[in-house]
Design an enzyme around this catalytic site. Structure first.
Site, PDB file in Angstrom:
ATOM      1  N   ARG A 158     -41.892  42.516  32.767  1.00 28.11           N
ATOM      2  CA  ARG A 158     -43.168  42.845  32.100  1.00 28.11           C
ATOM      3  C   ARG A 158     -43.764  44.149  32.639  1.00 28.11           C
ATOM      4  O   ARG A 158     -44.375  44.921  31.920  1.00 28.11           O
ATOM      5  CB  ARG A 158     -44.156  41.695  32.229  1.00 28.11           C
ATOM      6  CG  ARG A 158     -43.707  40.506  31.400  1.00 28.11           C
ATOM      7  CD  ARG A 158     -44.746  39.430  31.254  1.00 28.11           C
ATOM      8  NE  ARG A 158     -46.080  39.899  30.919  1.00 28.11           N
ATOM      9  CZ  ARG A 158     -46.544  40.102  29.700  1.00 28.11           C
ATOM     10  NH1 ARG A 158     -45.760  39.914  28.651  1.00 28.11           N
ATOM     11  NH2 ARG A 158     -47.791  40.499  29.517  1.00 28.11           N
ATOM     12  N   ASP A 179     -52.156  45.528  31.805  1.00 25.03           N
ATOM     13  CA  ASP A 179     -51.198  46.612  31.546  1.00 25.03           C
ATOM     14  C   ASP A 179     -51.678  48.011  31.930  1.00 25.03           C
ATOM     15  O   ASP A 179     -50.903  48.964  31.904  1.00 25.03           O
ATOM     16  CB  ASP A 179     -50.749  46.591  30.073  1.00 25.03           C
ATOM     17  CG  ASP A 179     -51.925  46.635  29.086  1.00 25.03           C
ATOM     18  OD1 ASP A 179     -52.971  47.237  29.423  1.00 25.03           O
ATOM     19  OD2 ASP A 179     -51.788  46.075  27.981  1.00 25.03           O
ATOM     20  N   HIS A 235     -58.101  39.919  34.945  1.00 24.36           N
ATOM     21  CA  HIS A 235     -56.871  39.205  35.304  1.00 24.36           C
ATOM     22  C   HIS A 235     -55.933  40.037  36.178  1.00 24.36           C
ATOM     23  O   HIS A 235     -54.744  39.748  36.260  1.00 24.36           O
ATOM     24  CB  HIS A 235     -56.147  38.724  34.031  1.00 24.36           C
ATOM     25  CG  HIS A 235     -56.921  37.667  33.294  1.00 24.36           C
ATOM     26  ND1 HIS A 235     -56.657  37.313  31.987  1.00 24.36           N
ATOM     27  CD2 HIS A 235     -57.959  36.889  33.698  1.00 24.36           C
ATOM     28  CE1 HIS A 235     -57.512  36.350  31.626  1.00 24.36           C
ATOM     29  NE2 HIS A 235     -58.311  36.087  32.639  1.00 24.36           N
ATOM     30  N   THR A 274     -58.886  39.515  21.254  1.00 28.76           N
ATOM     31  CA  THR A 274     -58.742  38.368  22.152  1.00 28.76           C
ATOM     32  C   THR A 274     -58.937  37.079  21.362  1.00 28.76           C
ATOM     33  O   THR A 274     -59.789  37.019  20.478  1.00 28.76           O
ATOM     34  CB  THR A 274     -59.713  38.428  23.357  1.00 28.76           C
ATOM     35  OG1 THR A 274     -59.631  37.169  24.058  1.00 28.76           O
ATOM     36  CG2 THR A 274     -61.148  38.709  22.965  1.00 28.76           C
ATOM     37  N   ASN A 293     -60.547  41.428  15.145  1.00 28.42           N
ATOM     38  CA  ASN A 293     -59.378  40.591  15.404  1.00 28.42           C
ATOM     39  C   ASN A 293     -58.583  40.419  14.120  1.00 28.42           C
ATOM     40  O   ASN A 293     -59.144  40.333  13.037  1.00 28.42           O
ATOM     41  CB  ASN A 293     -59.797  39.219  15.946  1.00 28.42           C
ATOM     42  CG  ASN A 293     -58.638  38.505  16.640  1.00 28.42           C
ATOM     43  OD1 ASN A 293     -57.583  38.288  16.044  1.00 28.42           O
ATOM     44  ND2 ASN A 293     -58.819  38.174  17.902  1.00 28.42           N
TER      45      ASN A 293
HETATM   46  P1  OAD Z   1     -53.988  35.975  23.051  1.00 26.45           P
HETATM   47  O1  OAD Z   1     -52.520  36.211  22.889  1.00 26.45           O
HETATM   48  O2  OAD Z   1     -54.472  34.606  23.326  1.00 26.45           O
HETATM   49  O3  OAD Z   1     -54.702  36.477  21.717  1.00 26.45           O
HETATM   50  C1  OAD Z   1     -54.438  37.717  21.126  1.00 26.45           C
HETATM   51  C2  OAD Z   1     -55.409  37.895  19.993  1.00 26.45           C
HETATM   52  O4  OAD Z   1     -55.246  39.188  19.464  1.00 26.45           O
HETATM   53  C3  OAD Z   1     -55.218  36.904  18.844  1.00 26.45           C
HETATM   54  O5  OAD Z   1     -56.472  36.359  18.501  1.00 26.45           O
HETATM   55  C4  OAD Z   1     -54.667  37.776  17.705  1.00 26.45           C
HETATM   56  O6  OAD Z   1     -55.143  37.356  16.424  1.00 26.45           O
HETATM   57  C5  OAD Z   1     -55.226  39.122  18.055  1.00 26.45           C
HETATM   58  N1  OAD Z   1     -54.414  40.277  17.604  1.00 26.45           N
HETATM   59  C6  OAD Z   1     -53.065  40.409  17.588  1.00 26.45           C
HETATM   60  N2  OAD Z   1     -52.708  41.644  17.212  1.00 26.45           N
HETATM   61  C7  OAD Z   1     -53.860  42.313  17.002  1.00 26.45           C
HETATM   62  C8  OAD Z   1     -54.164  43.660  16.600  1.00 26.45           C
HETATM   63  N3  OAD Z   1     -53.208  44.560  16.381  1.00 26.45           N
HETATM   64  N4  OAD Z   1     -55.466  43.995  16.471  1.00 26.45           N
HETATM   65  C9  OAD Z   1     -56.457  43.094  16.712  1.00 26.45           C
HETATM   66  N5  OAD Z   1     -56.225  41.827  17.092  1.00 26.45           N
HETATM   67  C10 OAD Z   1     -54.960  41.437  17.240  1.00 26.45           C
HETATM   68  O7  OAD Z   1     -54.496  37.026  24.143  1.00 26.45           O
HETATM   69  P2  OAD Z   1     -55.808  36.990  25.045  1.00 26.45           P
HETATM   70  O8  OAD Z   1     -56.983  36.494  24.299  1.00 26.45           O
HETATM   71  O9  OAD Z   1     -55.891  38.323  25.683  1.00 26.45           O
HETATM   72  O10 OAD Z   1     -54.138  35.273  30.928  1.00 26.45           O
HETATM   73  O11 OAD Z   1     -55.385  35.936  26.126  1.00 26.45           O
HETATM   74  C11 OAD Z   1     -56.216  35.720  27.211  1.00 26.45           C
HETATM   75  C12 OAD Z   1     -55.417  35.383  28.426  1.00 26.45           C
HETATM   76  O12 OAD Z   1     -54.536  34.292  28.152  1.00 26.45           O
HETATM   77  C13 OAD Z   1     -54.490  36.464  28.914  1.00 26.45           C
HETATM   78  O13 OAD Z   1     -55.133  37.435  29.701  1.00 26.45           O
HETATM   79  C14 OAD Z   1     -53.494  35.694  29.723  1.00 26.45           C
HETATM   80  C15 OAD Z   1     -53.247  34.536  28.808  1.00 26.45           C
HETATM   81  O14 OAD Z   1     -52.841  33.356  29.375  1.00 26.45           O
HETATM   82  C16 OAD Z   1     -53.453  35.152  32.063  1.00 26.45           C
HETATM   83  O15 OAD Z   1     -52.253  35.379  32.141  1.00 26.45           O
HETATM   84  C17 OAD Z   1     -54.293  34.738  33.225  1.00 26.45           C
END
Ligand code: OAD
Length: 242
Positions: A70, A104, A119, A185, A210
């Site tokens: 990663r 990242d 994180h 998110t 989103n």
């Molecule tokens: P998620 O993978 O849970 O969610 C990603 C979100 O981005 C989803 O709601 C998608 O609909 C949206 N999405 C995807 N592509 C997109 C785009 N091009 N433009 C806009 N939106 C888009 O990711 P996070 O919410 O970041 O934690 O997840 C939170 C945490 O859960 C992460 O930091 C990680 C994970 O477990 C740890 O590892 C501690």
């Protein structure tokens, strides 16, 4: 994208902005998100095997192999139009605080100056402050040169505390903002998910960008459906055109 008159006024009047971001903002750079069907990271690999202190204790080489992959991916990709738009907006505002769940480093590479990493950061290591299981072959694990202590990636794993002061800094930013964005998110992981709710409780408008609806969508002041790379640049242009 349709920016209604009310949103345009809020964007143009905003001087102090906080932007909560998640994996979706890096999706267009080629970093996989976590919770999406089919190619979400947590569909491919069980977090219990790679993203908990217990997993590291049992099998640090497996965890390191996954993070090395990663880390390499995060090095190979570049910030996209959404990261750049936030950085550019930050230069024209009094203050723009990014609060990211991403590890990242792409916001900083795009030029954002104020970034809270809830994180951690995948490009950094820190000392593992636990005991490896007795039967672990610990040869060839990365070690801190001065003391020989075993290193781990400086990211937050499941069941762990956030970096010291990170959530306090994020909350202070939310409370002093006049506009909050929630970008890419799933709004499902705490405590990040509570930050936009804190803003709404204080009557600070929240704009959600989103690709899909989230638990935040019904209560957000505006939900802009679509991709961050396509929506953020015109949003920032609209804010600047007042
Ligand atoms: P998620 O993978 O849970 O969610 C990603 C979100 O981005 C989803 O709601 C998608 O609909 C949206 N999405 C995807 N592509 C997109 C785009 N091009 N433009 C806009 N939106 C888009 O990711 P996070 O919410 O970041 O934690 O997840 C939170 C945490 O859960 C992460 O930091 C990680 C994970 O477990 C740890 O590892 C501690």
């Amino acid at each position: 994208m349709v920016i209604d008159e009310g949103l345009r006024r809020v964007l143009q009047g905003a001087r102090r902005v906080v932007a909560l971001t998640g994996a979706g903002i890096s999706a267009e750079s080629g970093v996989p998100t976590f919770r999406e069907a089919q190619d979400g990271v947590w569909d491919q690999v069980d977090p219990e095997e790679v993203a908990t202190p217990e997993a590291f204790r049992r099998n640090p080489r497996r965890v390191w192999a996954w993070y090395a992959h990663r880390r390499q991916l995060a090095q190979q990709v570049a910030p996209n139009a959404a990261h750049r738009a936030l950085a550019e907006w930050g230069r024209s505002l009094d203050w723009l605080q990014v609060v990211t769940q991403n590890v990242d480093g792409l916001h900083q590479r795009a030029g954002s100056g104020h970034v809270v990493e809830l994180h951690g950061n995948i490009h950094r290591d820190r000392v593992f402050d636990g005991q490896l299981a007795a039967d672990v072959d610990d040869l060839e694990l990365p070690r801190f040169p001065e003391t020989g202590a075993v290193l781990r990636p400086d990211v937050v794993w499941f069941g762990e505390q956030l970096p010291e002061g990170a959530i306090e800094q994020a909350l202070a930013a939310v409370r002093s903002a006049d506009l909050m964005l929630s970008v890419g998110t799933s709004a499902m992981v705490q405590p990040a998910a509570s930050l936009p709710l804190e803003a709404l409780e204080r009557d600070i408008p929240v704009v959600e960008i989103n690709a899909e609806p989230t638990p935040l969508t019904p209560v957000a002041s505006w939900h802009l459906p679509g991709s961050a790379g396509e929506l953020l640049p015109p949003l920032v242009r609209s804010a600047a055109s007042g």
